[in-house]
Design a protein around this motif. Structure first.
Motif, PDB file in Angstrom:
ATOM      1  N   PRO A   1      -5.818  12.102  11.579  1.00 43.59           N
ATOM      2  CA  PRO A   1      -6.726  13.212  11.911  1.00 43.59           C
ATOM      3  C   PRO A   1      -5.957  14.432  12.408  1.00 43.59           C
ATOM      4  O   PRO A   1      -5.045  14.321  13.227  1.00 43.59           O
ATOM      5  CB  PRO A   1      -7.598  12.616  13.032  1.00 43.59           C
ATOM      6  CG  PRO A   1      -7.550  11.137  12.822  1.00 43.59           C
ATOM      7  CD  PRO A   1      -6.163  10.856  12.294  1.00 43.59           C
ATOM      8  N   GLY A   2      -6.322  15.584  11.882  1.00 42.57           N
ATOM      9  CA  GLY A   2      -5.682  16.821  12.306  1.00 42.57           C
ATOM     10  C   GLY A   2      -4.352  17.104  11.658  1.00 42.57           C
ATOM     11  O   GLY A   2      -3.711  18.114  11.978  1.00 42.57           O
ATOM     12  N   GLU A   3      -3.905  16.230  10.755  1.00 37.38           N
ATOM     13  CA  GLU A   3      -2.605  16.440  10.104  1.00 37.38           C
ATOM     14  C   GLU A   3      -2.605  17.768   9.350  1.00 37.38           C
ATOM     15  O   GLU A   3      -3.469  18.001   8.500  1.00 37.38           O
ATOM     16  CB  GLU A   3      -2.305  15.293   9.147  1.00 37.38           C
ATOM     17  CG  GLU A   3      -0.949  15.401   8.467  1.00 37.38           C
ATOM     18  CD  GLU A   3      -0.659  14.232   7.526  1.00 37.38           C
ATOM     19  OE1 GLU A   3       0.475  14.150   7.021  1.00 37.38           O
ATOM     20  OE2 GLU A   3      -1.557  13.402   7.315  1.00 37.38           O
ATOM     21  N   PRO A   4      -1.641  18.638   9.627  1.00 38.55           N
ATOM     22  CA  PRO A   4      -1.626  19.930   8.938  1.00 38.55           C
ATOM     23  C   PRO A   4      -0.999  19.832   7.556  1.00 38.55           C
ATOM     24  O   PRO A   4      -0.204  18.934   7.281  1.00 38.55           O
ATOM     25  CB  PRO A   4      -0.761  20.797   9.860  1.00 38.55           C
ATOM     26  CG  PRO A   4       0.204  19.818  10.463  1.00 38.55           C
ATOM     27  CD  PRO A   4      -0.574  18.531  10.633  1.00 38.55           C
ATOM     28  N   GLY A   5      -1.351  20.768   6.714  1.00 33.21           N
ATOM     29  CA  GLY A   5      -0.676  20.928   5.445  1.00 33.21           C
ATOM     30  C   GLY A   5       0.212  22.159   5.507  1.00 33.21           C
ATOM     31  O   GLY A   5      -0.087  23.109   6.235  1.00 33.21           O
ATOM     32  N   PHE A   6       1.304  22.147   4.784  1.00 32.91           N
ATOM     33  CA  PHE A   6       2.199  23.303   4.811  1.00 32.91           C
ATOM     34  C   PHE A   6       1.465  24.524   4.268  1.00 32.91           C
ATOM     35  O   PHE A   6       0.844  24.484   3.211  1.00 32.91           O
ATOM     36  CB  PHE A   6       3.444  23.042   3.974  1.00 32.91           C
ATOM     37  CG  PHE A   6       4.393  24.213   3.959  1.00 32.91           C
ATOM     38  CD1 PHE A   6       5.115  24.531   5.088  1.00 32.91           C
ATOM     39  CD2 PHE A   6       4.512  25.010   2.836  1.00 32.91           C
ATOM     40  CE1 PHE A   6       5.979  25.622   5.107  1.00 32.91           C
ATOM     41  CE2 PHE A   6       5.361  26.102   2.837  1.00 32.91           C
ATOM     42  CZ  PHE A   6       6.101  26.403   3.971  1.00 32.91           C
ATOM     43  N   GLY A   7       1.540  25.619   4.998  1.00 34.72           N
ATOM     44  CA  GLY A   7       0.852  26.845   4.617  1.00 34.72           C
ATOM     45  C   GLY A   7      -0.365  27.131   5.461  1.00 34.72           C
ATOM     46  O   GLY A   7      -0.794  28.270   5.575  1.00 34.72           O
TER      47      GLY A   7
ATOM     48  N   ALA B   1       0.866  -1.168   0.000  1.00 37.91           N
ATOM     49  CA  ALA B   1       0.000   0.000   0.000  1.00 37.91           C
ATOM     50  C   ALA B   1       0.904   1.219   0.000  1.00 37.91           C
ATOM     51  O   ALA B   1       1.899   1.253   0.739  1.00 37.91           O
ATOM     52  CB  ALA B   1      -0.919   0.009   1.214  1.00 37.91           C
ATOM     53  N   ALA B   2       0.584   2.201  -0.826  1.00 38.82           N
ATOM     54  CA  ALA B   2       1.443   3.379  -0.964  1.00 38.82           C
ATOM     55  C   ALA B   2       0.612   4.645  -0.878  1.00 38.82           C
ATOM     56  O   ALA B   2      -0.570   4.676  -1.237  1.00 38.82           O
ATOM     57  CB  ALA B   2       2.200   3.332  -2.285  1.00 38.82           C
ATOM     58  N   HIS B   3       1.251   5.698  -0.412  1.00 37.16           N
ATOM     59  CA  HIS B   3       0.647   7.021  -0.279  1.00 37.16           C
ATOM     60  C   HIS B   3       1.657   8.020  -0.801  1.00 37.16           C
ATOM     61  O   HIS B   3       2.723   8.209  -0.198  1.00 37.16           O
ATOM     62  CB  HIS B   3       0.319   7.266   1.195  1.00 37.16           C
ATOM     63  CG  HIS B   3      -0.307   8.590   1.493  1.00 37.16           C
ATOM     64  ND1 HIS B   3      -1.157   9.246   0.630  1.00 37.16           N
ATOM     65  CD2 HIS B   3      -0.216   9.391   2.615  1.00 37.16           C
ATOM     66  CE1 HIS B   3      -1.562  10.372   1.170  1.00 37.16           C
ATOM     67  NE2 HIS B   3      -1.006  10.487   2.374  1.00 37.16           N
ATOM     68  N   GLY B   4       1.378   8.631  -1.944  1.00 36.67           N
ATOM     69  CA  GLY B   4       2.329   9.561  -2.522  1.00 36.67           C
ATOM     70  C   GLY B   4       1.723  10.326  -3.667  1.00 36.67           C
ATOM     71  O   GLY B   4       0.714   9.911  -4.245  1.00 36.67           O
ATOM     72  N   ASP B   5       2.345  11.442  -3.997  1.00 42.73           N
ATOM     73  CA  ASP B   5       1.874  12.270  -5.101  1.00 42.73           C
ATOM     74  C   ASP B   5       2.935  12.466  -6.176  1.00 42.73           C
ATOM     75  O   ASP B   5       2.786  13.284  -7.067  1.00 42.73           O
ATOM     76  CB  ASP B   5       1.381  13.622  -4.588  1.00 42.73           C
ATOM     77  CG  ASP B   5       2.444  14.383  -3.801  1.00 42.73           C
ATOM     78  OD1 ASP B   5       3.633  14.029  -3.911  1.00 42.73           O
ATOM     79  OD2 ASP B   5       2.086  15.333  -3.079  1.00 42.73           O
TER      80      ASP B   5
ATOM     81  N   GLU C   1       0.655  16.794   2.420  1.00 36.04           N
ATOM     82  CA  GLU C   1       1.791  16.032   1.927  1.00 36.04           C
ATOM     83  C   GLU C   1       1.664  14.579   2.364  1.00 36.04           C
ATOM     84  O   GLU C   1       1.102  14.278   3.418  1.00 36.04           O
ATOM     85  CB  GLU C   1       3.090  16.652   2.451  1.00 36.04           C
ATOM     86  CG  GLU C   1       3.320  18.050   1.913  1.00 36.04           C
ATOM     87  CD  GLU C   1       4.604  18.678   2.431  1.00 36.04           C
ATOM     88  OE1 GLU C   1       5.117  19.572   1.746  1.00 36.04           O
ATOM     89  OE2 GLU C   1       5.088  18.266   3.493  1.00 36.04           O
ATOM     90  N   ALA C   2       2.186  13.678   1.546  1.00 30.06           N
ATOM     91  CA  ALA C   2       2.079  12.245   1.817  1.00 30.06           C
ATOM     92  C   ALA C   2       3.183  11.832   2.773  1.00 30.06           C
ATOM     93  O   ALA C   2       4.276  11.430   2.364  1.00 30.06           O
ATOM     94  CB  ALA C   2       2.163  11.452   0.507  1.00 30.06           C
ATOM     95  N   ARG C   3       2.903  11.926   4.078  1.00 29.58           N
ATOM     96  CA  ARG C   3       3.929  11.715   5.086  1.00 29.58           C
ATOM     97  C   ARG C   3       3.570  10.655   6.127  1.00 29.58           C
ATOM     98  O   ARG C   3       4.394  10.353   6.996  1.00 29.58           O
ATOM     99  CB  ARG C   3       4.230  13.031   5.813  1.00 29.58           C
ATOM    100  CG  ARG C   3       4.863  14.074   4.906  1.00 29.58           C
ATOM    101  CD  ARG C   3       5.365  15.266   5.686  1.00 29.58           C
ATOM    102  NE  ARG C   3       6.103  16.203   4.842  1.00 29.58           N
ATOM    103  CZ  ARG C   3       7.377  16.092   4.532  1.00 29.58           C
ATOM    104  NH1 ARG C   3       8.071  15.060   5.003  1.00 29.58           N
ATOM    105  NH2 ARG C   3       7.975  16.969   3.758  1.00 29.58           N
ATOM    106  N   ALA C   4       2.404  10.078   6.051  1.00 30.26           N
ATOM    107  CA  ALA C   4       2.011   9.117   7.085  1.00 30.26           C
ATOM    108  C   ALA C   4       0.973   8.154   6.528  1.00 30.26           C
ATOM    109  O   ALA C   4       0.069   8.547   5.790  1.00 30.26           O
ATOM    110  CB  ALA C   4       1.445   9.849   8.296  1.00 30.26           C
ATOM    111  N   MET C   5       1.130   6.890   6.903  1.00 34.58           N
ATOM    112  CA  MET C   5       0.105   5.898   6.619  1.00 34.58           C
ATOM    113  C   MET C   5       0.252   4.764   7.619  1.00 34.58           C
ATOM    114  O   MET C   5       1.311   4.579   8.232  1.00 34.58           O
ATOM    115  CB  MET C   5       0.202   5.365   5.189  1.00 34.58           C
ATOM    116  CG  MET C   5       1.413   4.528   4.886  1.00 34.58           C
ATOM    117  SD  MET C   5       1.415   3.957   3.152  1.00 34.58           S
ATOM    118  CE  MET C   5      -0.160   3.096   3.065  1.00 34.58           C
ATOM    119  N   ALA C   6      -0.842   4.025   7.793  1.00 35.73           N
ATOM    120  CA  ALA C   6      -0.821   2.936   8.766  1.00 35.73           C
ATOM    121  C   ALA C   6      -1.680   1.796   8.266  1.00 35.73           C
ATOM    122  O   ALA C   6      -2.527   1.952   7.379  1.00 35.73           O
ATOM    123  CB  ALA C   6      -1.328   3.424  10.113  1.00 35.73           C
TER     124      ALA C   6
END
Length: 264
Positions: free
Chosen positions: A81-87, A55-59, A98-103
């Motif tokens: 939940p609550g993950e911020p985006g830059f800006g 399983a992958a999470h990316g752009d 951004e694609a920085r976490a998956m579980a």
């Protein structure tokens, strides 16, 4: 169960090395970071030939995470939940997170693959974003600590001065600031344990060495790739090591994998 984590620094550029390493190390679960490819472009078929569900999470940009497992890959979650985006901290709506976490649930464990923001410099908005990301991650993991949990990945923080090759050179830089280290302490305060691996060379279990000439061979590295485990999982650890050999040779990642063997 054998669990591993590796910032592969482009899964496409490192695919032959990744496949060779999987065949040799045979982890049951592998967390990947900095895949630098979209979910659609991830080499699912290639790793599948070695028996791994993926399983992958990316752009397709500079971030991206993935999970490979041959002991189940269920309840996949992208982000938290609550993950911020830059800006967003400046009131600007981010184009996309951004694609920085998956579980996922793998072999009865809730396994997270995490790629924390770099932070760049302490006076950069990227640094504030990094701290906000960690705060949101803490809240997300707090809701999951009742289950067997492992949060693996490139945290882009060295927990102590012993985790950088020369602390004096890092004064005033990111990765070692009190605020970043407090963010890690806040995660440990949830009951998570830092599974410190055994180094293959020298006294320090560094996991990252800059590509600049001589840094790796002189062992001028950092420990910024971490495995944080709930108490029940930490109690099952039979061994943990940094696979420094994977950092050698032609065209390596600038990170080495961490391999953790868990007992029943």
């Amino acid at each position: 169960m054998r669990l591993a984590t590796w910032n592969v620094n482009s899964v496409k550029a490192r695919l032959p090395r990744l496949l060779e390493w999987l065949a040799e190390a045979k982890p049951d679960v592998l967390c990947l970071q900095e895949t630098k490819c979209s979910a659609q472009a991830f080499p699912t078929a290639e790793v599948g030939e070695l028996g791994y569900a993926a399983a992958a999470h990316g752009d397709g940009r500079w971030n991206g995470v993935a999970l490979l497992s041959r002991v189940g890959l269920d309840d996949v979650t992208l982000g938290f939940p609550g993950e911020p985006g830059f800006g967003q901290l400046d009131g600007v709506e981010a184009v996309a997170l951004e694609a920085r976490a998956m579980a996922a649930i793998c072999g009865g464990l809730r396994v997270w693959s995490l790629y924390a923001p770099n932070g760049r410099t302490v006076d950069s908005p990227h640094y504030a974003y990094k701290l906000a990301w960690f705060a949101a991650l803490r809240d997300a993991l707090a809701a999951e600590t009742a289950m067997p949990l492992v949060a693996c990945g490139d945290y882009n923080v060295a927990p102590t001065d012993a985790d950088v090759w020369d602390p004096a050179l890092f004064v005033g830089a990111t990765h070692v600031t009190p605020a970043e280290r407090r963010a890690l302490a806040d995660l440990r305060a949830l009951g998570l344990h830092d599974v410190v691996p055994t180094p293959m060379k020298g006294p320090h279990p560094f996991t990252y060495w800059d590509y600049r000439a001589g840094m790796f061979h002189q062992n001028k590295g950092m420990r910024i790739d971490l495995v944080y485990a709930s108490a029940d999982v930490a109690g099952r650890v039979r061994s943990a090591y940094v696979d420094r050999e994977a950092r050698k040779g032609k065209g390596p990642s600038d990170h080495a994998p961490i391999v953790v063997d868990l007992g029943p």
